[in-house]
Design a protein around this motif. Structure first.
Motif, PDB file in Angstrom:
ATOM      1  N   SER A 161       0.835  -1.205   0.000  1.00  0.00           N
ATOM      2  CA  SER A 161       0.000   0.000   0.000  1.00  0.00           C
ATOM      3  C   SER A 161       0.871   1.257   0.000  1.00  0.00           C
ATOM      4  O   SER A 161       0.596   2.222  -0.725  1.00  0.00           O
ATOM      5  N   MET A 162       1.936   1.234   0.792  1.00  0.00           N
ATOM      6  CA  MET A 162       2.867   2.366   0.828  1.00  0.00           C
ATOM      7  C   MET A 162       3.584   2.523  -0.515  1.00  0.00           C
ATOM      8  O   MET A 162       3.763   3.643  -1.013  1.00  0.00           O
ATOM      9  N   ARG A 163       3.982   1.391  -1.108  1.00  0.00           N
ATOM     10  CA  ARG A 163       4.669   1.458  -2.406  1.00  0.00           C
ATOM     11  C   ARG A 163       3.769   2.071  -3.475  1.00  0.00           C
ATOM     12  O   ARG A 163       4.209   2.895  -4.278  1.00  0.00           O
ATOM     13  N   LEU A 164       2.504   1.689  -3.469  1.00  0.00           N
ATOM     14  CA  LEU A 164       1.563   2.232  -4.449  1.00  0.00           C
ATOM     15  C   LEU A 164       1.376   3.730  -4.257  1.00  0.00           C
ATOM     16  O   LEU A 164       1.252   4.479  -5.232  1.00  0.00           O
ATOM     17  N   GLY A 165       1.373   4.169  -3.001  1.00  0.00           N
ATOM     18  CA  GLY A 165       1.269   5.605  -2.743  1.00  0.00           C
ATOM     19  C   GLY A 165       2.486   6.359  -3.241  1.00  0.00           C
ATOM     20  O   GLY A 165       2.373   7.429  -3.859  1.00  0.00           O
ATOM     21  N   ASP A 166       3.687   5.799  -2.979  1.00  0.00           N
ATOM     22  CA  ASP A 166       4.925   6.421  -3.470  1.00  0.00           C
ATOM     23  C   ASP A 166       4.923   6.492  -4.995  1.00  0.00           C
ATOM     24  O   ASP A 166       5.304   7.505  -5.594  1.00  0.00           O
ATOM     25  N   GLN A 167       4.498   5.403  -5.624  1.00  0.00           N
ATOM     26  CA  GLN A 167       4.466   5.342  -7.081  1.00  0.00           C
ATOM     27  C   GLN A 167       3.542   6.408  -7.661  1.00  0.00           C
ATOM     28  O   GLN A 167       3.917   7.142  -8.593  1.00  0.00           O
ATOM     29  N   GLU A 170      21.483  11.217 -10.877  1.00  0.00           N
ATOM     30  CA  GLU A 170      21.682  11.894  -9.598  1.00  0.00           C
ATOM     31  C   GLU A 170      21.160  13.330  -9.588  1.00  0.00           C
ATOM     32  O   GLU A 170      20.943  13.905  -8.511  1.00  0.00           O
ATOM     33  N   SER A 171      20.896  13.911 -10.759  1.00  0.00           N
ATOM     34  CA  SER A 171      20.350  15.265 -10.799  1.00  0.00           C
ATOM     35  C   SER A 171      18.853  15.283 -10.482  1.00  0.00           C
ATOM     36  O   SER A 171      18.257  16.349 -10.364  1.00  0.00           O
ATOM     37  N   ARG A 172      18.257  14.103 -10.326  1.00  0.00           N
ATOM     38  CA  ARG A 172      16.829  13.986 -10.019  1.00  0.00           C
ATOM     39  C   ARG A 172      16.638  13.130  -8.759  1.00  0.00           C
ATOM     40  O   ARG A 172      16.117  12.016  -8.808  1.00  0.00           O
ATOM     41  N   PRO A 173      17.055  13.655  -7.621  1.00  0.00           N
ATOM     42  CA  PRO A 173      17.038  12.854  -6.388  1.00  0.00           C
ATOM     43  C   PRO A 173      15.639  12.393  -5.982  1.00  0.00           C
ATOM     44  O   PRO A 173      15.496  11.324  -5.382  1.00  0.00           O
ATOM     45  N   ALA A 174      14.614  13.174  -6.299  1.00  0.00           N
ATOM     46  CA  ALA A 174      13.249  12.755  -5.950  1.00  0.00           C
ATOM     47  C   ALA A 174      12.867  11.490  -6.698  1.00  0.00           C
ATOM     48  O   ALA A 174      12.162  10.622  -6.161  1.00  0.00           O
ATOM     49  N   LEU A 175      13.319  11.352  -7.939  1.00  0.00           N
ATOM     50  CA  LEU A 175      13.027  10.151  -8.715  1.00  0.00           C
ATOM     51  C   LEU A 175      13.902   8.976  -8.289  1.00  0.00           C
ATOM     52  O   LEU A 175      13.471   7.817  -8.354  1.00  0.00           O
ATOM     53  N   VAL A 176      15.136   9.252  -7.864  1.00  0.00           N
ATOM     54  CA  VAL A 176      15.982   8.183  -7.336  1.00  0.00           C
ATOM     55  C   VAL A 176      15.279   7.513  -6.166  1.00  0.00           C
ATOM     56  O   VAL A 176      15.177   6.281  -6.099  1.00  0.00           O
ATOM     57  N   GLY A 213      11.900   8.110  -5.119  1.00  0.00           N
ATOM     58  CA  GLY A 213      10.494   7.790  -5.331  1.00  0.00           C
ATOM     59  C   GLY A 213      10.245   6.714  -6.365  1.00  0.00           C
ATOM     60  O   GLY A 213       9.317   5.913  -6.219  1.00  0.00           O
ATOM     61  N   PHE A 214      11.074   6.676  -7.423  1.00  0.00           N
ATOM     62  CA  PHE A 214      10.828   5.679  -8.456  1.00  0.00           C
ATOM     63  C   PHE A 214      11.803   4.505  -8.401  1.00  0.00           C
ATOM     64  O   PHE A 214      11.388   3.361  -8.195  1.00  0.00           O
ATOM     65  N   THR A 215      13.109   4.763  -8.581  1.00  0.00           N
ATOM     66  CA  THR A 215      14.050   3.649  -8.659  1.00  0.00           C
ATOM     67  C   THR A 215      14.032   2.803  -7.392  1.00  0.00           C
ATOM     68  O   THR A 215      13.978   1.569  -7.447  1.00  0.00           O
ATOM     69  N   LYS A 216      14.019   3.478  -6.235  1.00  0.00           N
ATOM     70  CA  LYS A 216      14.070   2.751  -4.969  1.00  0.00           C
ATOM     71  C   LYS A 216      12.688   2.282  -4.510  1.00  0.00           C
ATOM     72  O   LYS A 216      12.447   1.081  -4.345  1.00  0.00           O
ATOM     73  N   ASN A 217      11.774   3.226  -4.294  1.00  0.00           N
ATOM     74  CA  ASN A 217      10.513   2.912  -3.619  1.00  0.00           C
ATOM     75  C   ASN A 217       9.432   2.342  -4.535  1.00  0.00           C
ATOM     76  O   ASN A 217       8.453   1.763  -4.039  1.00  0.00           O
ATOM     77  N   THR A 218       9.577   2.520  -5.843  1.00  0.00           N
ATOM     78  CA  THR A 218       8.586   1.962  -6.762  1.00  0.00           C
ATOM     79  C   THR A 218       9.111   0.703  -7.441  1.00  0.00           C
ATOM     80  O   THR A 218       8.592  -0.387  -7.231  1.00  0.00           O
ATOM     81  N   ASP A 268      22.663  -4.800  -7.209  1.00  0.00           N
ATOM     82  CA  ASP A 268      23.019  -4.036  -8.403  1.00  0.00           C
ATOM     83  C   ASP A 268      21.918  -3.044  -8.786  1.00  0.00           C
ATOM     84  O   ASP A 268      22.207  -1.979  -9.362  1.00  0.00           O
ATOM     85  N   LEU A 269      20.663  -3.359  -8.482  1.00  0.00           N
ATOM     86  CA  LEU A 269      19.597  -2.370  -8.698  1.00  0.00           C
ATOM     87  C   LEU A 269      19.804  -1.169  -7.771  1.00  0.00           C
ATOM     88  O   LEU A 269      19.638  -0.017  -8.192  1.00  0.00           O
ATOM     89  N   TYR A 270      20.189  -1.429  -6.528  1.00  0.00           N
ATOM     90  CA  TYR A 270      20.497  -0.324  -5.619  1.00  0.00           C
ATOM     91  C   TYR A 270      21.735   0.443  -6.095  1.00  0.00           C
ATOM     92  O   TYR A 270      21.835   1.662  -5.898  1.00  0.00           O
ATOM     93  N   ARG A 271      22.646  -0.270  -6.738  1.00  0.00           N
ATOM     94  CA  ARG A 271      23.860   0.390  -7.264  1.00  0.00           C
ATOM     95  C   ARG A 271      23.509   1.454  -8.292  1.00  0.00           C
ATOM     96  O   ARG A 271      24.202   2.475  -8.395  1.00  0.00           O
ATOM     97  N   THR A 272      22.414   1.269  -9.035  1.00  0.00           N
ATOM     98  CA  THR A 272      22.023   2.273 -10.040  1.00  0.00           C
ATOM     99  C   THR A 272      21.581   3.581  -9.396  1.00  0.00           C
ATOM    100  O   THR A 272      21.461   4.595 -10.087  1.00  0.00           O
ATOM    101  N   MET A 273      21.340   3.576  -8.088  1.00  0.00           N
ATOM    102  CA  MET A 273      20.901   4.780  -7.388  1.00  0.00           C
ATOM    103  C   MET A 273      22.064   5.631  -6.900  1.00  0.00           C
ATOM    104  O   MET A 273      21.849   6.729  -6.376  1.00  0.00           O
ATOM    105  N   GLU A 274      23.264   5.134  -7.060  1.00  0.00           N
ATOM    106  CA  GLU A 274      24.435   5.895  -6.627  1.00  0.00           C
ATOM    107  C   GLU A 274      24.735   7.018  -7.622  1.00  0.00           C
ATOM    108  O   GLU A 274      24.189   7.047  -8.739  1.00  0.00           O
ATOM    109  N   PRO A 275      25.586   7.981  -7.256  1.00  0.00           N
ATOM    110  CA  PRO A 275      25.778   9.174  -8.080  1.00  0.00           C
ATOM    111  C   PRO A 275      26.130   8.934  -9.541  1.00  0.00           C
ATOM    112  O   PRO A 275      25.762   9.737 -10.404  1.00  0.00           O
TER     113      PRO A 275
END
Length: 301
Positions: A21-27, A210-216, A218-223, A252-259
């Motif tokens: 439910s939280m993931r859907l809200g973040d998405q 990394e120039s879009r931290p909200a998407l890092v 909200g989308f890559t991590k939490n969605t 490696d998916l988390y690795r894509t969130m690094e700078p």
């Protein structure tokens, strides 16, 4: 008319936990502008949202079209309850919720001026049949809007075979549950096959660096990554992947969130119309009146 009581075992590959439910809200919050900026319904019009889930998309529809009356349905009574609570918390009275099966819609032919569907078809074994039913309850000349993702459109850096295998586990688990995680690419054909006309599909790409931290976050991590992580138990139980490969893939998916990492994914938004003479935009006034009364009662007004 009483609420339809759906089968309790209807599969939903992501589950119905508080975390989901939280993931859907973040998405929904993260993708609101990308997916919803061009969806607005006129005052007095009646809208059916099919597969509302916990109401994450529903409240966006209600906010963006405050004078439309939205009826949102989902097969899960628990999800409907969560959606109703969410709308009440946020103060929306132009939306009502009920349980309902998209294959057996509890509405008369032509009952709605517009139909909206988001992230539903991917979970259905027969999406064309569902679309046919939705077109049945749409008035002649009314519009249908469908939004779906496509997990095959996920591209990222640094490249990782293990991450690709982890994503493929989600695709396969969903396939075995009767769904299609690659459905976005088929949207134009599905809508036309169901009988929609003047169909147009537009790709909506999410690109993250990394120039879009909200998407890092909200989308890559939490969605997206959270969605893949959610099928670990099923994927391991089915023997789709071993523990070492899975852990490396998620890492490696988390690795894509690094700078120095990047991630992109494409959604597809289709719009179409039901053929036949329109009513010059005249909304379904009686349904509007009844549904508004129901929404106010749910909000305690």
């Amino acid at each position: 008319m009483t609420d339809y009581r759906p089968p309790a075992d209807m599969p939903y590959v992501h589950g119905r936990s508080d975390r989901e439910s939280m993931r859907l809200g973040d998405q929904a919050a993260t993708l609101e502008d990308l997916l919803h900026h061009d969806t607005r319904y006129p005052p007095g019009s009646t809208v059916l949202e099919a597969g509302c889930g916990v109401g994450a998309q529903s409240v966006i529809l209600a906010r963006n079209s405050p004078e439309a009356l939205i009826t949102s349905i989902d097969i899960s009574p628990d999800s409907v309850g969560r959606a109703r609570d969410r709308a009440a918390r946020e103060g929306y009275t132009n939306i009502s919720f009920r349980t309902g099966d998209v294959y057996h819609l509890p509405f008369a032919p032509g009952a709605f001026d517009h139909v909206f569907v988001c992230f539903l078809l991917e979970h259905l074994p027969d999406p064309v049949r569902a679309l046919e039913g939705l077109l049945r309850v749409l008035r002649p000349g009314g519009t249908i809007t469908v939004i779906e993702g496509d997990h095959g459109s996920a591209f990222f850096y640094p490249r990782s075979d293990e991450a690709t295998k982890a994503i493929q586990c989600l695709v396969e688990v969903q396939r075995r549950a009767g769904g299609n995680a690659l459905i976005g690419r088929e949207l134009w054909h599905l809508m036309n096959e169901a009988g929609a006309r003047s169909v147009r599909v537009s790709p909506r790409m999410v690109y993250v660096d990394e120039s879009r931290p909200a998407l890092v976050e909200g989308f890559t991590k939490n969605t997206f990554t959270a969605m893949v992580e959610g099928v670990e138990t099923e994927a391991r139980a089915l023997g789709l992947i071993d523990e070492k490969t899975w852990e490396k893939g998620i890492s490696d998916l988390y690795r894509t969130m690094e700078p120095d990492g990047t991630f992109c994914y494409t959604f597809f938004k289709g719009t179409g119309r039901k053929t036949g003479p329109s009513r010059s935009g005249t909304p379904n006034r009686q349904l509007w009146s009844d549904a508004k009364k129901s929404a106010c009662e749910q909000a305690g007004l």
